[in-house]
Design a protein around this motif. Structure first.
Motif, PDB file in Angstrom:
ATOM      1  N   TRP A 108       0.856  -1.186   0.000  1.00 30.88           N
ATOM      2  CA  TRP A 108       0.000   0.000   0.000  1.00 30.88           C
ATOM      3  C   TRP A 108       0.891   1.235   0.000  1.00 30.88           C
ATOM      4  O   TRP A 108       1.826   1.325   0.803  1.00 30.88           O
ATOM      5  CB  TRP A 108      -0.895   0.050   1.244  1.00 30.88           C
ATOM      6  N   GLU A 109       0.601   2.147  -0.887  1.00 31.10           N
ATOM      7  CA  GLU A 109       1.346   3.399  -0.911  1.00 31.10           C
ATOM      8  C   GLU A 109       0.541   4.476  -0.196  1.00 31.10           C
ATOM      9  O   GLU A 109      -0.596   4.785  -0.569  1.00 31.10           O
ATOM     10  CB  GLU A 109       1.622   3.853  -2.352  1.00 31.10           C
ATOM     11  N   LEU A 110       1.117   5.001   0.854  1.00 26.24           N
ATOM     12  CA  LEU A 110       0.470   6.079   1.611  1.00 26.24           C
ATOM     13  C   LEU A 110       0.927   7.408   1.018  1.00 26.24           C
ATOM     14  O   LEU A 110       2.002   7.905   1.345  1.00 26.24           O
ATOM     15  CB  LEU A 110       0.830   5.987   3.088  1.00 26.24           C
TER      16      LEU A 110
ATOM     17  N   THR B 272       1.932  15.768   7.682  1.00 26.84           N
ATOM     18  CA  THR B 272       1.308  14.460   7.848  1.00 26.84           C
ATOM     19  C   THR B 272       0.261  14.578   8.959  1.00 26.84           C
ATOM     20  O   THR B 272       0.263  15.557   9.723  1.00 26.84           O
ATOM     21  CB  THR B 272       2.351  13.415   8.239  1.00 26.84           C
TER      22      THR B 272
END
Length: 384
Positions: free
Chosen positions: A23-25, A63
């Protein structure tokens, strides 16, 4: 289950063992950052405050962890009042955001703490309006780019580049300081002559590091002595000419990619290449002040708290001595120390003696007659 966290994709060798999922965040969008700010506020004592999170979410590409940490820091430092002043909340939020930023711009640049406002900047209306337009382009970028859809049309070139051109002491650094103060952004002054290296590739490396670190805080980059790199691109006759042109092209590219504010200062606009000028958003000329603006500068340089004698003739000083703002600042400060040393208000004789010192710095022989009707004050012994 085994979880691996990495900043880069892991090679296929890891995928040969068992079931493997990736999974690419991706970085948060401005809308997602806004939602995080709202969520952080909703869980706090100040949940009732009306805060426009759009501008802050656009300015700081945080973030979720950084956003919640910044809000927690701000909450701890806000006064216990249920309804603190809106301006105070905004200032504290910006200060808390900068607490979350870790960069090394100080290695290549000097940080300037902005303290000046529009009233301190003595410029003709046309130049001041251009500066205010540039500030508004940053202040309302979230409306144009995100709400009005221009973000979908532009893949790069969303930052603002300005060229400040004018003689030394005409207010170029102060103008950058005013912009930083208005936008509550960090300001770093970079001497381009210190970044240029005779070794191939070293100049580009230095510039890359500056913009990479600036991206973390969206800081304003103020490149002083731009003539050191942005002079007229020479006709390519040898490898040195070709490399000099490559350095200039590289900086132009980094400025276009940078989404913050880049300011270039030069004393000689005529030395700037035309191809370079076309890629600058705002070109602002800082003229040498005439007598009218010199009078404003003299008054602006004297703080209200400074005790002054009634014999000060600002009109005479402005009309007789063609100084730029930087020189006037030196004179006023020198005169203040002369008066303070004798524990009395600042007077006309202090200004005249300070002017003589300022003129002598350039090697000029100062004649007594230059001080006109006040030349009698020059007969008194000078104080150091």
């Amino acid at each position: 289950p085994l979880f691996l966290l990495a900043e880069r994709p892991i090679r296929a060798m890891m995928r040969q063992e068992g079931n493997w999922f990736e999974w690419e965040l991706k970085p948060l969008t401005a809308e997602e950052r806004k939602a995080c700010w709202e969520a952080a506020q909703s869980q706090s004592y100040f949940a009732h405050l009306k805060i426009d999170w759009t501008a802050l979410a656009t300015k700081f590409k945080f973030t979720p962890g950084q956003i919640f940490a910044a809000w927690k820091h701000a909450e701890q430092h806000l006064p216990p009042s249920v309804s603190p002043e809106p301006g105070l909340v905004e200032r504290q939020l910006h200060a808390s955001c900068y607490q979350q930023i870790d960069h090394n711009l100080e290695k290549k640049a000097k940080k300037i703490i902005p303290k000046r406002g529009w009233t301190d900047l003595i410029l003709p209306p046309a130049q001041k309006n251009l500066l205010k337009n540039a500030v508004n382009q940053v202040r309302y970028r979230h409306i144009v780019y995100h709400e009005w859809g221009f973000d979908k049309k532009l893949s790069y070139g969303k930052g603002i580049s300005l060229l400040f051109a004018g003689p030394p002491g005409t207010g170029k650094t102060m103008a950058a300081e005013v912009m930083a103060n208005e936008l509550m952004l960090e300001l770093y002054k970079i001497d381009l002559s210190q970044l240029i290296s005779k070794y191939i590739g070293e100049t580009e490396k230095n510039l890359h590091e500056v913009f990479l670190e600036a991206n973390r805080s969206n800081a304003i980059l103020f490149f002083d002595e731009a003539d050191a790199l942005f002079g007229k691109r020479s006709e390519v006759k040898d490898s040195h000419d070709r490399y000099a042109n490559m350095e200039t092209a590289y900086l132009l590219q980094k400025m276009e990619e940078y989404e913050g504010i880049s300011i270039l200062a030069t004393n000689y606009q005529q030395n700037i290449d035309e191809a370079f000028m076309r890629r600058i958003n705002y070109v602002i000329k800082f003229p040498f002040p005439d007598a009218e603006y010199r009078k404003l500068l003299w008054n602006a340089m004297l703080p209200e708290e400074t005790p002054r004698s009634a014999d000060i003739d600002i009109s005479f000083l402005a009309e007789t001595f063609p100084f730029a703002g930087g020189n006037i600042k030196n004179i006023v400060l020198s005169a203040a120390f002369m008066a303070a040393a004798e524990n009395r208000p600042v007077g006309m004789k202090d200004f005249l003696h300070a002017i003589k010192v300022e003129l002598q710095k350039t090697g000029r022989v100062v004649q007594r007659e230059e001080f006109g009707i006040y030349q009698g004050l020059m007969d008194e012994p000078e104080r150091g």
